[in-house]
Design an enzyme around this catalytic site. Structure first.
Site, PDB file in Angstrom:
ATOM      1  N   HIS A 332       0.860  -1.183   0.000  1.00  0.00           N
ATOM      2  CA  HIS A 332       0.000   0.000   0.000  1.00  0.00           C
ATOM      3  C   HIS A 332       0.897   1.235   0.000  1.00  0.00           C
ATOM      4  CE1 HIS A 332      -2.776   3.006   1.747  1.00  0.00           C
ATOM      5  NE2 HIS A 332      -3.767   2.206   1.409  1.00  0.00           N
ATOM      6  N   ASP A 409       3.113  -4.405   8.053  1.00  0.00           N
ATOM      7  CA  ASP A 409       1.833  -3.714   7.910  1.00  0.00           C
ATOM      8  C   ASP A 409       0.730  -4.753   8.043  1.00  0.00           C
ATOM      9  OD1 ASP A 409      -0.461  -2.390   7.150  1.00  0.00           O
ATOM     10  OD2 ASP A 409       0.271  -1.756   5.186  1.00  0.00           O
ATOM     11  N   GLN A 412      -4.484  -5.209   6.861  1.00  0.00           N
ATOM     12  CA  GLN A 412      -5.420  -6.110   6.190  1.00  0.00           C
ATOM     13  C   GLN A 412      -5.435  -7.510   6.792  1.00  0.00           C
ATOM     14  OE1 GLN A 412      -7.616  -5.260   3.890  1.00  0.00           O
ATOM     15  NE2 GLN A 412      -6.900  -3.164   3.690  1.00  0.00           N
ATOM     16  N   LYS A 435     -10.365  -1.169  10.350  1.00  0.00           N
ATOM     17  CA  LYS A 435     -10.314  -2.375   9.514  1.00  0.00           C
ATOM     18  C   LYS A 435     -10.678  -3.629  10.315  1.00  0.00           C
ATOM     19  CE  LYS A 435      -8.645  -0.189   5.856  1.00  0.00           C
ATOM     20  NZ  LYS A 435      -7.297  -0.307   5.334  1.00  0.00           N
ATOM     21  N   CYS A 573      -4.858   2.758  -3.593  1.00  0.00           N
ATOM     22  CA  CYS A 573      -3.606   3.233  -2.981  1.00  0.00           C
ATOM     23  C   CYS A 573      -2.534   2.153  -3.052  1.00  0.00           C
ATOM     24  CB  CYS A 573      -3.832   3.677  -1.536  1.00  0.00           C
ATOM     25  SG  CYS A 573      -4.915   5.108  -1.386  1.00  0.00           S
TER      26      CYS A 573
END
Length: 612
Positions: A332, A409, A412, A435, A573
């Site tokens: 991302h 990261d 997700q 999220k 993104c």
């Protein structure tokens, strides 16, 4: 050139063509400008280290029906299937590292064209589904045109209208997944002890209480009551943000009604209540991530702010000209832009881990990128654009063997798969509350405590200081060291409530249900003429990016919106990975545990009408 006897006469040998193609592409100049490098061969110094890493790290076998022996790996005797590792060769599994040709390429043979790929070739990535003859669409309006010979666990969900809420039974013996996708059973048990989850709640993944998606759906008022264009809402934009259960909404409201105050100061009752609620939320996050201490949990605005915090504090303090940062092609923008800005400012080299045509990390290429100058590896655990689940434990272990720090990261991943930061051994881990069914404007940066306390603060102000004079400033240790000023107290409390909700259901159960729903949706979408799925890695979370030939993505999005179906269109993104896949934008439905087969039916029905 020789020919293969298994091919029609006159056609060239595919293996030789592949070798020639690989040699050709290796000879091409690098695509990226400046200090960015996409070619592992550009770094010959790394070759020796790559070979050492590849031969010293045990990597899990991708478990296929054909058995481990056929891929050249030997299963370790006495271990459960999901715990078996490759031995001997010491290389990355073929399904991950590959030879440069993806499974989709091999399925299509000589007819493959990355710009115009076939959409209905056989897909060995679909597991647990043995469909019969799918009914073709016909003229007129229809409610459920996609009935086919489903396994029993799908049939109960896929009944005719009107539907009655039913439980989704979980298989007692699911197909063993790769060990970096799910934790193994012992790791689940450890996850339970560190997170506060009771062992009985973890039985879902190994045969236990049924998963009732319809009952869960009723906990989300917007899914029950909201209408869009006169149709009930189908929320398939979960990769962008998730909806909020009533429990979270009520907890935020209760905070403002009964606890609202600033924290860590004042002697009055509301300050004590607010402080207790805020710090209780921090402890819930610690347990959720399996962190060692609540001091390792920093509340931030979201994953983007968390990554920028690391870049602008640790990165500014510890990186020097000539140092190298490695990111993956899947990232991302939030995990590219901060590092590119820092690289431009400080004269750092930014390298990129390549992926194959299915969107899988190429571990062998990654190994060659690692050098003694590598100081940081930053990568996503789950791609927001493709849904690819990356081999996080292997990437981290290889980076640490090279002496580099690692940032993951997890924006997700945390709503789809169990995460234990101690098991991963990540140095930093970032995610956003919205999220994972929590509020917007709140997120988390996990960092190893010793690393946080050795890092200069990012922002200065109240709450993060021990003592201030005009001559000297003394800072608090983590986490207050990185929480200057008044934070987002109410939404941190709301995030704690969201974690309570997800933990009660159980991430192993959520993961398994979503995995089956993803396979169900993938099967049906592959039948649509002209539909190209973008991102076809064998191990994916709940993302279904696609393009539809003859229709712009905006046109598709508007057609779905007319039916009350919310999806994301655009570049998400994540422009570099979409361009790697040969597109600028895509349509991106994304699933959560409150979605059902009925939601998928409405999506697929609308797409069939559009192409018809």
């Amino acid at each position: 050139m020789s020919t293969n006897t298994n091919q029609p006469p006159g056609l060239p040998d595919v293996a030789q063509l592949q070798q020639l193609a690989n040699a050709f592409f290796r000879a091409l100049p690098g695509e990226a400008p400046g200090a960015v490098s996409l070619q592992p061969e550009d770094h010959p110094i790394a070759s020796g280290m790559a070979e050492t890493l590849a031969n010293s790290i045990q990597l899990p076998v991708f478990w296929e029906d054909a058995g481990a022996a056929s891929s050249g790996y030997t299963a370790v005797a006495g271990k459960a299937p999901q715990q078996q590792y490759a031995t001997g060769a010491g290389r990355a599994p073929v399904a991950v590292a590959g030879s440069g040709a993806s499974p989709s390429y091999l399925q299509q043979g000589n007819s493959f064209n990355i710009k115009e790929p076939a959409t209905s070739f056989p897909d060995n990535n679909l597991r647990n589904i043995t469909p019969g003859a799918a009914k073709a669409p016909h003229s007129g309006e229809w409610e459920n045109p996609f009935q086919f010979d489903l396994p029993p666990f799908f049939q109960q969900q896929h009944s005719s209208q009107p539907r009655v809420p039913v439980s989704f039974p979980l298989a007692a013996a699911p197909t063993p997944p790769p060990s970096f996708y799910f934790l193994n059973e012992q790791q689940f048990a450890n996850y339970g002890t560190t997170s506060g989850v009771q062992p009985s709640q973890l039985k879902h993944a190994f045969g236990g209480p049924a998963f009732d998606a319809y009952a869960i759906r009723n906990d989300f008022p917007i899914l029950v009551k909201e209408k869009v264009n006169g149709k009930s809402l189908v929320w398939l934009d979960n990769a962008a943000t998730t909806q909020k259960p009533q429990l979270v909404i009520d907890r935020i409201s209760s905070f403002y009604q009964h606890e609202n105050s600033n924290i860590h100061r004042a002697a009055h009752e509301l300050a004590a209540r607010a402080t207790d609620a805020y710090e209780a939320a921090r402890e819930k996050v610690r347990a959720f991530l399996g962190a060692r201490s609540a001091n390792e949990i920093i509340f931030v605005r979201g994953a983007t702010e968390a990554i920028n915090l690391v870049a602008q504090s640790w990165g500014e303090q510890h990186l020097a000209p000539g140092d190298e940062i490695i990111v993956s092609h899947l990232e991302h923008h939030a995990n590219i832009v901060p590092w590119k800005r820092l690289a431009d400012k400080k004269g750092l080299t930014l390298k990129v881990i390549p992926v194959d045509d299915d969107g899988q990390i190429l571990l062998d290429a990654y190994a060659k990128l690692l050098t003694p100058k590598t100081r940081l590896v930053a990568f996503t655990q789950v791609s927001n654009a493709l849904g690819t689940v990356t081999p996080a434990q292997q990437i981290i272990a290889m980076a640490h063997a090279a002496g580099a720090k690692v940032l993951v990261d997890g924006a997700q991943s945390v709503s789809h798969i169990p995460v234990n930061v101690q098991a991963l051994d990540a140095d930093w881990f970032a995610f956003s509350g919205h999220k994972v069914f929590g509020p917007t404007g709140i997120g988390v940066l996990y960092g190893k405590e010793h690393l946080l306390n050795a890092t200069e603060p990012w922002q200065g102000g109240g709450n993060m200081i021990k003592d201030v004079t005009f001559e000297e400033i003394q800072y608090h240790p983590a986490p207050n060291r990185f929480e200057a000023g008044t934070g987002n107290i109410a939404d941190a409390v709301g995030l704690g409530a969201a974690i309570d909700y997800v933990t009660k259901i159980g991430l192993p159960a959520i993961n398994q249900y979503e995995h089956w729903l993803l396979e169900y949706a993938t099967y049906h979408m592959k039948q649509i003429p002209g539909l190209r799925l973008i991102g076809t890695a064998p191990d994916k979370a709940s993302v279904l990016s696609f393009n539809l030939k003859g229709h712009s993505n905006d046109e598709v999005g508007k057609a779905l919106n007319k039916e009350g179906i919310a999806v994301r269109t655009g570049h998400h993104c994540a422009q570099p990975i979409l361009r790697r896949m040969g597109v600028e934008t895509s349509v991106r439905p994304s699933l959560a545990f409150y979605n059902t087969c009925e939601d998928v039916d409405r999506l697929v029905s609308t797409l069939w009408r559009l192409v018809k």
